[in-house]
Design an enzyme around this catalytic site. Structure first.
Site, PDB file in Angstrom:
ATOM      1  N   ASP A  74      51.719  56.162  73.304  1.00  0.00           N
ATOM      2  CA  ASP A  74      52.469  57.362  72.942  1.00  0.00           C
ATOM      3  C   ASP A  74      53.211  57.031  71.650  1.00  0.00           C
ATOM      4  OD1 ASP A  74      53.075  60.067  73.541  1.00  0.00           O
ATOM      5  OD2 ASP A  74      55.117  59.457  73.983  1.00  0.00           O
ATOM      6  N   LYS A 119      43.316  58.127  66.517  1.00  0.00           N
ATOM      7  CA  LYS A 119      43.999  56.987  67.140  1.00  0.00           C
ATOM      8  C   LYS A 119      42.968  55.980  67.635  1.00  0.00           C
ATOM      9  CE  LYS A 119      48.228  59.068  69.036  1.00  0.00           C
ATOM     10  NZ  LYS A 119      48.977  59.278  70.279  1.00  0.00           N
TER      11      LYS A 119
HETATM   12  P1  IMP Z   1      51.009  61.673  71.014  1.00  0.00           P
HETATM   13  O1  IMP Z   1      51.329  60.210  70.949  1.00  0.00           O
HETATM   14  O2  IMP Z   1      49.571  61.935  71.222  1.00  0.00           O
HETATM   15  O3  IMP Z   1      51.927  62.427  71.913  1.00  0.00           O
HETATM   16  O4  IMP Z   1      51.215  62.267  69.576  1.00  0.00           O
HETATM   17  C1  IMP Z   1      52.364  62.205  68.857  1.00  0.00           C
HETATM   18  C2  IMP Z   1      52.219  63.007  67.590  1.00  0.00           C
HETATM   19  O5  IMP Z   1      52.881  62.239  66.599  1.00  0.00           O
HETATM   20  C3  IMP Z   1      50.806  63.218  67.081  1.00  0.00           C
HETATM   21  O6  IMP Z   1      50.267  64.427  67.509  1.00  0.00           O
HETATM   22  C4  IMP Z   1      51.000  63.241  65.579  1.00  0.00           C
HETATM   23  O7  IMP Z   1      51.347  64.513  65.171  1.00  0.00           O
HETATM   24  C5  IMP Z   1      52.180  62.300  65.399  1.00  0.00           C
HETATM   25  N1  IMP Z   1      51.697  60.961  65.080  1.00  0.00           N
HETATM   26  C6  IMP Z   1      51.599  59.875  65.891  1.00  0.00           C
HETATM   27  N2  IMP Z   1      51.095  58.833  65.225  1.00  0.00           N
HETATM   28  C7  IMP Z   1      50.843  59.281  63.986  1.00  0.00           C
HETATM   29  C8  IMP Z   1      50.279  58.669  62.840  1.00  0.00           C
HETATM   30  O8  IMP Z   1      49.855  57.502  62.824  1.00  0.00           O
HETATM   31  N3  IMP Z   1      50.178  59.451  61.762  1.00  0.00           N
HETATM   32  C9  IMP Z   1      50.589  60.741  61.714  1.00  0.00           C
HETATM   33  N4  IMP Z   1      51.115  61.358  62.750  1.00  0.00           N
HETATM   34  C10 IMP Z   1      51.239  60.638  63.894  1.00  0.00           C
END
Ligand code: IMP
Length: 199
Positions: A78, A25
């Site tokens: 998020d 990210k």
């Molecule tokens: P968080 O925003 O860190 O809670 O993560 C959300 C989850 O969504 C991540 O761990 C990924 O598994 C998935 N995710 C969020 N953005 C992406 C992306 O750009 N590509 C693939 N998976 C994503």
């Protein structure tokens, strides 16, 4: 924050702290914000975690909490995958579901399903002395029939954006222009540009 990061941030006037433990990210954010002259310094978001059924709420509350702690302009993001035939699941549980069952788990849930439409949503919260602003980005697409390897992270190997035939993991350059994260960070970049012109 260690001294080196503090020094680097001082030497770059348009530097913003991005709280994330996900290096993918951070790298995507840096690529997207470069044309806007904004530089990202990432730091793991340790101890900042809330449970909510809205990703916007998660980003907002975490940003408020983090600003109280760091007292400098910062970003918290998020994001999640929302599958239509699963009523938006995994949504806010995207990370937990990915950690437990991965892409294979989502493919299993959709094994007999013809309706495969889905979207990725990103809520980006920017906190400064004036409060918190949210920038949202969405990309529509569908879940592939099988996993493809390649670049990226998370659900990239199974998410095919609308208008394309390959998943994000196979088209990283395209991902960096049309993903949910690209859209949210670009509107933040435009906001920063406008703000700097007003000064
Ligand atoms: P968080 O925003 O860190 O809670 O993560 C959300 C989850 O969504 C991540 O761990 C990924 O598994 C998935 N995710 C969020 N953005 C992406 C992306 O750009 N590509 C693939 N998976 C994503």
């Amino acid at each position: 924050m260690n001294k080196r990061t503090k020094r680097k941030m001082r030497s770059h006037p348009n530097s913003i702290l991005f709280l994330t433990s996900n290096r993918h990210k951070a790298a995507e954010a840096q690529t997207i914000l470069k044309p806007f002259g904004v530089r990202i310094f990432s730091k793991p978001a340790k101890g900042i975690e809330i449970q909510s059924d809205s990703i916007e709420e998660v980003a907002r509350v975490c940003a408020v909490f983090a600003y109280k702690r760091f007292r400098r302009p910062l970003l918290v993001e998020d994001s999640g995958l929302f599958v239509d035939s699963l009523n938006g699941f995994p949504g806010v549980y995207s990370r937990a579901v990915y950690d437990q069952v991965g892409c294979a788990g989502i493919l299993r849930l959709l094994a007999q399903e013809r309706r495969r439409s889905a979207k990725f949503v990103c809520a980006l919260a920017y906190a400064d002395s004036k409060g918190v602003r949210i920038f949202k980005g969405t990309v529509f697409g569908k879940i592939a029939l099988r996993k493809s390897f390649g670049a990226g992270f998370g659900y990239d190997p199974i998410f095919i954006p609308m208008g394309y035939s390959k998943p994000f993991s196979k088209i990283p350059t395209i991902k960096s222009t049309l993903s949910h994260r690209a859209r949210a960070f670009e509107s933040f970049g435009r906001y920063m540009l406008k703000k700097s012109k007003r000064l």
